[in-house]
Design an enzyme around this catalytic site. Sequence first.
Site, PDB file in Angstrom:
ATOM      1  N   ALA A  31      -7.554   9.033  -1.256  1.00  8.77           N
ATOM      2  CA  ALA A  31      -8.758   9.880  -1.946  1.00  8.77           C
ATOM      3  C   ALA A  31      -9.388   9.253  -3.309  1.00  8.77           C
ATOM      4  CB  ALA A  31      -8.359  11.234  -2.312  1.00  8.77           C
ATOM      5  N   LYS A  48     -20.032 -24.499  14.171  1.00  9.33           N
ATOM      6  CA  LYS A  48     -19.639 -25.922  13.849  1.00  9.33           C
ATOM      7  C   LYS A  48     -20.284 -26.807  14.784  1.00  9.33           C
ATOM      8  CE  LYS A  48     -15.580 -25.835  11.251  1.00  9.33           C
ATOM      9  NZ  LYS A  48     -13.873 -26.173  11.280  1.00  9.33           N
ATOM     10  N   GLU A  93      -3.469 -12.240   4.277  1.00 11.69           N
ATOM     11  CA  GLU A  93      -3.607 -11.530   2.992  1.00 11.69           C
ATOM     12  C   GLU A  93      -2.782 -12.049   1.951  1.00 11.69           C
ATOM     13  OE1 GLU A  93      -4.822  -7.119   3.377  1.00 11.69           O
ATOM     14  OE2 GLU A  93      -2.784  -7.526   3.095  1.00 11.69           O
ATOM     15  N   SER A 108      -5.292  14.742  -4.180  1.00 11.42           N
ATOM     16  CA  SER A 108      -4.764  13.998  -5.544  1.00 11.42           C
ATOM     17  C   SER A 108      -4.118  12.601  -5.162  1.00 11.42           C
ATOM     18  CB  SER A 108      -3.482  14.978  -6.093  1.00 11.42           C
ATOM     19  OG  SER A 108      -2.645  15.218  -4.934  1.00 11.42           O
ATOM     20  N   GLY A 109      -4.137  12.221  -4.005  1.00  9.21           N
ATOM     21  CA  GLY A 109      -3.273  10.946  -3.515  1.00  9.21           C
ATOM     22  C   GLY A 109      -4.427   9.826  -3.796  1.00  9.21           C
ATOM     23  N   LYS A 123       1.023 -11.221   5.796  1.00 11.12           N
ATOM     24  CA  LYS A 123       1.021 -10.972   4.340  1.00 11.12           C
ATOM     25  C   LYS A 123       1.674 -12.033   3.359  1.00 11.12           C
ATOM     26  CE  LYS A 123       0.207  -6.424   4.613  1.00 11.12           C
ATOM     27  NZ  LYS A 123      -1.076  -5.571   3.770  1.00 11.12           N
ATOM     28  N   LYS A 139      -8.431 -13.629   3.998  1.00 10.35           N
ATOM     29  CA  LYS A 139      -9.449 -14.295   5.113  1.00 10.35           C
ATOM     30  C   LYS A 139      -9.225 -13.318   6.268  1.00 10.35           C
ATOM     31  CE  LYS A 139     -10.196 -18.907   5.084  1.00 10.35           C
ATOM     32  NZ  LYS A 139      -9.939 -20.192   5.382  1.00 10.35           N
ATOM     33  N   HIS A 194      -6.807  -2.489  13.667  1.00 13.76           N
ATOM     34  CA  HIS A 194      -7.761  -3.438  13.200  1.00 13.76           C
ATOM     35  C   HIS A 194      -8.322  -4.526  14.163  1.00 13.76           C
ATOM     36  CE1 HIS A 194      -7.297  -0.842   9.978  1.00 13.76           C
ATOM     37  NE2 HIS A 194      -6.601  -1.619   9.158  1.00 13.76           N
TER      38      HIS A 194
HETATM   39  C1  BG6 Z   1      -4.795  -1.497   5.941  1.00 14.84           C
HETATM   40  C2  BG6 Z   1      -3.284  -1.965   6.030  1.00 14.84           C
HETATM   41  O1  BG6 Z   1      -5.297  -0.614   6.835  1.00 14.84           O
HETATM   42  O2  BG6 Z   1      -5.902  -2.450   6.054  1.00 14.84           O
HETATM   43  C3  BG6 Z   1      -3.315  -2.900   4.893  1.00 14.84           C
HETATM   44  O3  BG6 Z   1      -2.733  -0.756   5.920  1.00 14.84           O
HETATM   45  C4  BG6 Z   1      -4.403  -3.852   4.837  1.00 14.84           C
HETATM   46  O4  BG6 Z   1      -1.978  -3.360   4.611  1.00 14.84           O
HETATM   47  C5  BG6 Z   1      -5.830  -3.534   4.997  1.00 14.84           C
HETATM   48  O5  BG6 Z   1      -4.050  -4.541   3.457  1.00 14.84           O
HETATM   49  C6  BG6 Z   1      -6.786  -4.349   4.835  1.00 14.84           C
HETATM   50  O6  BG6 Z   1      -7.871  -3.892   4.740  1.00 14.84           O
HETATM   51  P1  BG6 Z   1      -9.224  -4.682   4.248  1.00 14.84           P
HETATM   52  O7  BG6 Z   1     -10.237  -3.920   4.291  1.00 14.84           O
HETATM   53  O8  BG6 Z   1      -8.612  -5.169   2.805  1.00 14.84           O
HETATM   54  O9  BG6 Z   1      -9.420  -6.145   5.076  1.00 14.84           O
END
Ligand code: BG6
Length: 493
Positions: free
Chosen positions: A18, A389, A229, A14-15, A347, A353, A253
Site C-alpha cells: 500500500a 538489429k 535483477e 498499513s503494509g 535474481k 533488464k 509476469h
Molecule cells: C514482483 C516480484 O512481482 O516483481 C519481485 O515479486 C520482482 O521479486 C518484481 O522484483 C519485478 O517487478 P519490476 O516492475 O521491478 O520489474
Amino acid sequence: EKQDITSIIVFGASGDLAKKKTFPALFQLYKSNLLPKHTRIHGYARTDMSREEFEKRVTSNIKGTPALIEAFLSHCNYTHGSYSQGEDFERLKAVITEGEKDMQTEPVEFADENDKAGRLIGNRLRVYYMALPPSAFTMVASNIKAHVYEPDVINHIVIEKPFGFDRDTSKELNMELSRHFKESEIFRTDHYLGKEMVKNIIVLRFANTFYSASWNNKYISNIQITFREPFGTEGRGGYFDSFGIIRDVMQNHLIQVLSILAMEPPKSLDAEDIRDCKAEVLRYIPPVKLEETLLGQYVASEDGTKPGYKDDPTVPKDSNTPTFAALVLHINNDRWRGVPFIMKAGKAVESAKVIVRVQFKDASSKLFPDVSRDELIIRISPTESIYTKNVVKLPGLGNKLAMSALELNYPNVFQDRMIPEPYAALLLDVIGNDHSNFVREDELDEAWRIFTPLLHQIDQGKATLLPYPYGSRGPAGSNEFPTKFGNYKATTL
Ligand code: BG6
C-alpha cells in the site's frame, strides 16, 4: 464526464504494498485528474494508527505540492479492524456508506447541460483493493461479501499474486473467491500488464504490416524473454524461499508477456476477446520439462561483499529454492511449431533488464550467405525502447558489412510524454471496468498447468541447482542455454 460515486477501500493499508504502490498510484491518478470527481479512499488494516501516522504512510512515497497533497488527503481516511470479525466489517461498511452519503451532497458538475435531465448522480462503485498477504484473501473476501457487499452497488475486488502455490491451490483459491464474487467483479493484478512496453506489444504486432506479416515460424527462429535483477532477496527471503524465481516472475509476469507475444489476432480489442486469445495459445504449450531447464541459486559475490542466498537469515540453510532459471516453452500450433520460446530469469545477477528478443531466421539470399540474423528487441525495463538489429553496409569504399541498430528509445522520442506507473494504469482500468489487462481464471489455470509439474519436481528436491556468484551473469551454461535449446545464434559478423 462520469459522476459516479467511488469508494476505494485499501485492505492492508498499513503494509508495504500500500505504501509503495497503491497510495502512490492513487495519488498519481488524482494529480492527473483521472480519479472520478466523487471519490473516497478508505484505508483499512489491523494496526491502530492515528490520523497523523496514516497520513505519513500515505504520503511517504508521493511527490506534489503541499496544497495538492493536502487536497488528496482530504479524500482519505483510515479505519482499523481485524480481517476475521464480522462486526469490524460492519463498522467499515458504516464508514463507506457515510462517505457515499457525503458524496451525494457534493456539487455535481455536468459537461453538458442536457445530462442534468438524465440523472443527478451516477452509480455507486466500490473497489476493494487487497494489498494483503494471500493467507488473508479468502477470509477478507468472504467478510466483504457477508458484511459490506450490496447488490445494487458495482463491486470490484482487486487481488494480487501469488494466486496459489500450484495448479490445485490456485483452483481452490479461485473456487473460494467465486463463491463470493463473479468473475466480472474480480480483477487479478499482474503489474507487468500495466507496463507501457507490455501494452505496446499488441500494437506493434497488429498495427504494423512489417511485423504482422513475419510473426510466425516461417520467419522467426526463436524468441527469448529475459528478466534480470541486480539484487537478491534482501529481507524478502521468507516470502521468496517458499516461492522461488519460477513462481515469483515466470508463471505470472513472463508468461503473460509470452501469451501476448504469441496469441492469434483477437476479434476485437475487447477484454474478453483478448483474454480468449491469450488463454487459447497457452493451451498449446505442454508442461516445461526438467531436462530443458537450467536452475541456479546465488552464492556470495566473488569479492565477498555481497551475501549468498543462504546467508540471508530468513532463508533456511538447506534451501533448494532456485533464484535463477532458464527454460524452454514449445507452442504446438501452426504459427509457432518449431520456434522455441526461451525464458530466463535471475535474481542477484550483473544487470537490471527485462527484454524480449525476437530472432529472425537466417537471411535466405545467396548474395550474403553468412550474415547475422535480424533481431527485434523490446526493452520493457529499465529504459523503454524498441530496436532492431539489421545488417547494413559498413560505410566506406570496401564491401564490408556491419550489424547496426535502429532504435526507438521512448524517453528520447516521446520527451513530452509521461510513462505511467503500472499500478496507476491498472487502477484506472479497475475504476473504468476494463478487464483487458487483468488475468482471467482460465489463463491463470493454464499458466499453472504449464509450470506445476516442474515446480513439484523442484520442491521434491529432484533438480540440481547450480551455484553462481552474486553479480555474475548466472550459473555455468546459462549463456549457452539459448543456443543449446533455442536455435539462437549470437548476432555478430
Ligand atoms: C514482483 C516480484 O512481482 O516483481 C519481485 O515479486 C520482482 O521479486 C518484481 O522484483 C519485478 O517487478 P519490476 O516492475 O521491478 O520489474
